[in-house]
Design a protein around this motif. Structure first.
Motif, PDB file in Angstrom:
ATOM      1  N   ALA A 138      25.758  10.756   1.928  1.00 42.73           N
ATOM      2  CA  ALA A 138      26.400   9.443   1.796  1.00 42.73           C
ATOM      3  C   ALA A 138      25.960   8.515   2.920  1.00 42.73           C
ATOM      4  N   THR A 139      25.984   7.228   2.642  1.00 39.84           N
ATOM      5  CA  THR A 139      25.746   6.221   3.658  1.00 39.84           C
ATOM      6  C   THR A 139      27.120   5.792   4.180  1.00 39.84           C
ATOM      7  N   ILE A 140      27.483   6.288   5.339  1.00 38.73           N
ATOM      8  CA  ILE A 140      28.814   6.049   5.883  1.00 38.73           C
ATOM      9  C   ILE A 140      28.928   4.613   6.382  1.00 38.73           C
ATOM     10  N   VAL A 141      29.972   3.925   5.942  1.00 41.25           N
ATOM     11  CA  VAL A 141      30.246   2.562   6.380  1.00 41.25           C
ATOM     12  C   VAL A 141      31.152   2.682   7.611  1.00 41.25           C
ATOM     13  N   ASP A 142      30.515   2.751   8.770  1.00 42.09           N
ATOM     14  CA  ASP A 142      31.236   3.013  10.018  1.00 42.09           C
ATOM     15  C   ASP A 142      32.206   1.913  10.413  1.00 42.09           C
ATOM     16  N   GLU A 143      31.969   0.677   9.956  1.00 38.40           N
ATOM     17  CA  GLU A 143      32.870  -0.402  10.344  1.00 38.40           C
ATOM     18  C   GLU A 143      34.191  -0.358   9.582  1.00 38.40           C
ATOM     19  N   VAL A 144      34.306   0.524   8.615  1.00 39.35           N
ATOM     20  CA  VAL A 144      35.577   0.691   7.909  1.00 39.35           C
ATOM     21  C   VAL A 144      36.308   1.870   8.525  1.00 39.35           C
ATOM     22  N   LYS A 145      37.364   1.552   9.251  1.00 35.85           N
ATOM     23  CA  LYS A 145      38.211   2.584   9.843  1.00 35.85           C
ATOM     24  C   LYS A 145      39.654   2.112   9.719  1.00 35.85           C
ATOM     25  N   LEU A 146      40.446   2.933   9.070  1.00 40.18           N
ATOM     26  CA  LEU A 146      41.862   2.619   8.904  1.00 40.18           C
ATOM     27  C   LEU A 146      42.632   3.927   8.941  1.00 40.18           C
ATOM     28  N   SER A 147      43.330   4.149  10.035  1.00 36.44           N
ATOM     29  CA  SER A 147      44.138   5.343  10.236  1.00 36.44           C
ATOM     30  C   SER A 147      45.568   4.890  10.479  1.00 36.44           C
ATOM     31  N   ILE A 148      46.431   5.174   9.524  1.00 40.10           N
ATOM     32  CA  ILE A 148      47.817   4.702   9.607  1.00 40.10           C
ATOM     33  C   ILE A 148      48.713   5.863  10.042  1.00 40.10           C
ATOM     34  N   PRO A 149      49.298   5.777  11.238  1.00 40.55           N
ATOM     35  CA  PRO A 149      50.144   6.859  11.746  1.00 40.55           C
ATOM     36  C   PRO A 149      51.556   6.830  11.163  1.00 40.55           C
ATOM     37  N   GLY A 150      52.252   7.937  11.352  1.00 37.05           N
ATOM     38  CA  GLY A 150      53.669   8.005  11.010  1.00 37.05           C
ATOM     39  C   GLY A 150      53.989   7.858   9.538  1.00 37.05           C
ATOM     40  N   SER A 151      53.154   8.397   8.676  1.00 38.90           N
ATOM     41  CA  SER A 151      53.303   8.180   7.234  1.00 38.90           C
ATOM     42  C   SER A 151      54.665   8.603   6.685  1.00 38.90           C
ATOM     43  N   MET A 152      55.195   9.691   7.170  1.00 39.78           N
ATOM     44  CA  MET A 152      56.461  10.211   6.617  1.00 39.78           C
ATOM     45  C   MET A 152      57.625   9.257   6.867  1.00 39.78           C
ATOM     46  N   THR A 153      57.608   8.562   7.973  1.00 35.30           N
ATOM     47  CA  THR A 153      58.680   7.600   8.235  1.00 35.30           C
ATOM     48  C   THR A 153      58.302   6.202   7.756  1.00 35.30           C
ATOM     49  N   ARG A 154      57.054   5.817   8.001  1.00 34.82           N
ATOM     50  CA  ARG A 154      56.623   4.468   7.626  1.00 34.82           C
ATOM     51  C   ARG A 154      56.712   4.221   6.121  1.00 34.82           C
ATOM     52  N   PHE A 155      56.370   5.238   5.334  1.00 33.93           N
ATOM     53  CA  PHE A 155      56.356   5.077   3.880  1.00 33.93           C
ATOM     54  C   PHE A 155      57.492   5.833   3.185  1.00 33.93           C
ATOM     55  N   ALA A 156      58.522   6.175   3.945  1.00 34.66           N
ATOM     56  CA  ALA A 156      59.661   6.884   3.357  1.00 34.66           C
ATOM     57  C   ALA A 156      60.352   6.047   2.280  1.00 34.66           C
ATOM     58  N   GLU A 157      60.455   4.759   2.536  1.00 36.01           N
ATOM     59  CA  GLU A 157      61.125   3.883   1.575  1.00 36.01           C
ATOM     60  C   GLU A 157      60.266   2.690   1.180  1.00 36.01           C
ATOM     61  N   THR A 158      59.051   2.623   1.706  1.00 39.29           N
ATOM     62  CA  THR A 158      58.169   1.493   1.429  1.00 39.29           C
ATOM     63  C   THR A 158      56.830   2.004   0.934  1.00 39.29           C
ATOM     64  N   HIS A 159      56.390   1.515  -0.205  1.00 41.24           N
ATOM     65  CA  HIS A 159      55.054   1.838  -0.713  1.00 41.24           C
ATOM     66  C   HIS A 159      54.044   1.094   0.157  1.00 41.24           C
ATOM     67  N   PRO A 160      52.889   1.695   0.436  1.00 40.39           N
ATOM     68  CA  PRO A 160      51.891   0.995   1.247  1.00 40.39           C
ATOM     69  C   PRO A 160      51.546  -0.405   0.727  1.00 40.39           C
ATOM     70  N   ALA A 161      51.614  -0.605  -0.579  1.00 38.53           N
ATOM     71  CA  ALA A 161      51.299  -1.924  -1.159  1.00 38.53           C
ATOM     72  C   ALA A 161      52.340  -2.975  -0.795  1.00 38.53           C
ATOM     73  N   ASP A 162      53.499  -2.534  -0.294  1.00 39.63           N
ATOM     74  CA  ASP A 162      54.568  -3.451   0.088  1.00 39.63           C
ATOM     75  C   ASP A 162      54.676  -3.633   1.606  1.00 39.63           C
ATOM     76  N   ASP A 163      53.731  -3.079   2.343  1.00 38.22           N
ATOM     77  CA  ASP A 163      53.700  -3.181   3.800  1.00 38.22           C
ATOM     78  C   ASP A 163      52.651  -4.230   4.164  1.00 38.22           C
ATOM     79  N   PRO A 164      53.071  -5.419   4.638  1.00 37.19           N
ATOM     80  CA  PRO A 164      52.114  -6.513   4.888  1.00 37.19           C
ATOM     81  C   PRO A 164      50.962  -6.138   5.807  1.00 37.19           C
ATOM     82  N   GLU A 165      51.241  -5.366   6.852  1.00 38.50           N
ATOM     83  CA  GLU A 165      50.177  -4.966   7.780  1.00 38.50           C
ATOM     84  C   GLU A 165      49.156  -4.074   7.076  1.00 38.50           C
TER      85      GLU A 165
END
Length: 183
Positions: A138-165
């Motif tokens: 694969a040709t890795i697109v290094d400029e794309v990096k997105l690591s979202i911490p705390g998934s169990m609490t952050r998305f407990a009641e909010t779908h990622p599509a509803d999180d503005p950040e």
């Protein structure tokens, strides 16, 4: 011209936050981008050259390769399992790396993102996924990096599509991946 991105989610769990993140990406994709989330990674047998022959490839592997060959790029969602890449995602990369030098990943832009429970959001797993996919061609697109911490609490009641950040970061990541797809 429309482009097709194949999303592979490294979690099989029905309530997977990485699956939700993939769904959000599909929703946020620009109008000329189609994101297909592949269902069936759990059906793939572990990669074994003895069952990957010209006359006898498992149906699940053939299906994955067919869908992957039709894709213009890949978006891999890597949660972190015990500090590294989930086996199901690594197995998919192994199947897509063959035939050697001409696998479905070869030369195609590939970005790796994800979310995990820990404070770093799965950075180690994502780095390992980039390494494995890159070695697989694969040709890795290094400029794309997105690591979202705390998934169990952050998305407990909010779908990622509803999180503005998350929406902003995911939209930026999709734009960068799309910019790396040849017309």
């Amino acid at each position: 011209m429309s482009v097709k991105i194949l999303a592979l989610v490294g979690s099989l769990r029905s309530g997977s936050h990485n699956r939700q993140l993939a769904e959000a990406a599909r929703t946020l994709a620009p109008g000329d981008v189609e994101i297909e989330i592949f269902d069936g990674l759990g059906d793939l047998p572990f990669y074994n050259e003895d069952i990957d022959t010209e006359t006898d490839v498992p149906a699940a592997a053939t299906r994955l390769r067919d869908v992957a060959n039709a894709a213009d790029a890949f978006l891999l969602f890597a949660p972190e399992y015990n500090g590294t890449i989930p086996a199901v995602l690594k197995n998919a990369i192994d199947w897509l790396s063959r035939p050697f030098g001409a696998g479905a990943l070869s030369g195609k832009p590939t970005a790796v993102i994800g979310t995990a429970f820990g404070q770093y959001g799965g950075v180690w797993a994502q780095d390992e996924t980039r390494k494995s996919a890159g070695i697989a061609g694969a040709t890795i697109v290094d400029e794309v990096k997105l690591s979202i911490p705390g998934s169990m609490t952050r998305f407990a009641e909010t779908h990622p599509a509803d999180d503005p950040e998350v929406v902003e970061q995911l939209t930026t990541a999709l734009g960068k991946l799309k910019a790396n797809i040849s017309a």
